[in-house]
Write an enzyme that holds these catalytic residues in place. Structure first.
Site, PDB file in Angstrom:
ATOM      1  N   ARG A 174      -5.624  -4.604   8.336  1.00  0.00           N
ATOM      2  CA  ARG A 174      -5.075  -4.305   9.668  1.00  0.00           C
ATOM      3  C   ARG A 174      -6.075  -3.575  10.558  1.00  0.00           C
ATOM      4  O   ARG A 174      -5.706  -2.723  11.366  1.00  0.00           O
ATOM      5  CB  ARG A 174      -3.776  -3.509   9.560  1.00  0.00           C
ATOM      6  N   SER A 225       6.437  -5.692  10.895  1.00  0.00           N
ATOM      7  CA  SER A 225       6.280  -4.478  10.088  1.00  0.00           C
ATOM      8  C   SER A 225       5.843  -3.314  10.961  1.00  0.00           C
ATOM      9  O   SER A 225       4.886  -3.429  11.728  1.00  0.00           O
ATOM     10  CB  SER A 225       5.243  -4.704   8.984  1.00  0.00           C
ATOM     11  N   GLU A 295       1.615   0.486  12.588  1.00  0.00           N
ATOM     12  CA  GLU A 295       0.865  -0.706  12.996  1.00  0.00           C
ATOM     13  C   GLU A 295       0.909  -0.889  14.503  1.00  0.00           C
ATOM     14  O   GLU A 295      -0.005  -1.446  15.096  1.00  0.00           O
ATOM     15  CB  GLU A 295       1.442  -1.956  12.307  1.00  0.00           C
TER      16      GLU A 295
END
Length: 302
Positions: A174, A225, A295
């Site tokens: 990520r 998410s 995130e």
């Protein structure tokens, strides 16, 4: 600001929308009003636009599909730049695809499958733009953009257009070079895939789509998410074990289907969503001494 918006129109740099609800521009379907959104027609128009905004000290932000952003309810007084016009998809040779940053990642993955190209199956359920997905190094099913991107064309802070090879993109979980250098703008991506069997590729996509339907709250607006998985653990399990699954605040809810999703189930505000994000982070830190990393990017909260 009005004079600058008029100049953008006069220069014909691209479509201009004014006073736009950010609920239409983000997958959470929350947020305030954006003063202006500009859709530059070409790289040259993008450069002109950014120079104009910088010269007039106007804040701006590149906006993809809004699938990893949480805007506050305050008005965004700057200019949002959407690269929707940068959406070309060109198949090259046996196994490469050149794709504009504004193209849909899902669309690219499905087109690749039809061409019997394997490698992008993981992306068939990621609702982001190609540029945003490279920025985030989006991934699923133990794969991510770092495995399939050969080269990225970017606009540098000094308005040069250069190519960054895969290694230069510094892809990690990520994370990417672009996150650490937000003044660089992704314009185009070259994917390198492998030849495969169309039926097998499409079967994987179909099976994973069903898994998402079964395990994720796709019926409600969300941003996917919320937290990155800590090493050796799962954010959703930590949140669930903290007793937060199904917890609501206003119109937002920690999904009772998957605790690492926060959904807008009943006209939530950005503040409702942020409250639950902060609650998850605080409770997991208190219970397990683990700092969950979000995130999503918080925009316009200062």
């Amino acid at each position: 600001m009005d004079e600058v918006i008029q100049k953008i129109k006069d220069l014909d740099l691209g479509k201009v929308e004014e006073n736009v609800s950010l609920k239409k521009c983000t997958t959470y379907r929350v947020g305030g009003i954006a003063r202006s959104i500009v859709y530059p027609k070409t790289s040259r128009c993008l450069v002109q636009l950014i120079r104009l905004l910088q010269d007039n000290h106007i804040q701006y932000k590149i906006l993809g599909n809004g699938s990893n952003l949480l805007f506050s309810e305050k008005p965004y007084e700057g200019v949002l730049i959407k690269l929707s016009e940068f959406d070309s998809i060109t198949f090259l040779g046996r196994n490469k695809i050149r794709v504009g940053a504004g193209a849909s990642l899902i669309k690219v993955s499905l087109m690749a499958a039809k061409k019997s190209l394997t490698g992008l199956e993981f992306a068939a359920g990621i609702p982001g733009s190609v540029g945003g997905s490279v920025f985030m190094n989006a991934g699923a099913y133990k794969s991510d953009m770092g495995y399939v991107v050969e080269r990225v064309k970017v606009l540098t802070p000094d308005f040069k257009i250069i190519n960054l090879e895969n290694k230069e993109m510094d892809f990690h979980y990520r994370s990417s070079f672009l996150q650490k250098h937000p003044d660089y703008i992704c314009l185009e991506v070259l994917f390198k895939l492998q030849k495969g069997k169309k039926e097998a590729i499409e079967e994987v996509i179909k099976e994973r789509r069903q898994r998402r339907i079964d395990s994720q709250p796709l019926e409600y607006p969300s941003a996917g998410s919320v937290f990155r998985n800590p090493e050796g653990n799962f954010a959703g399990k930590l949140i669930e074990d903290s007793g937060l699954k199904g917890k609501t605040h206003g119109g937002a809810m920690i999904s009772d289907k998957h605790a690492n999703f926060i959904v807008n189930y009943n006209g939530a505000t950005a503040d409702d969503v942020k409250y639950l994000i902060d609650l998850c982070r605080d409770e997991v830190r208190k219970n397990y001494d683990i700092e969950l990393k979000v995130e999503q990017e918080f925009v316009n909260w200062e």
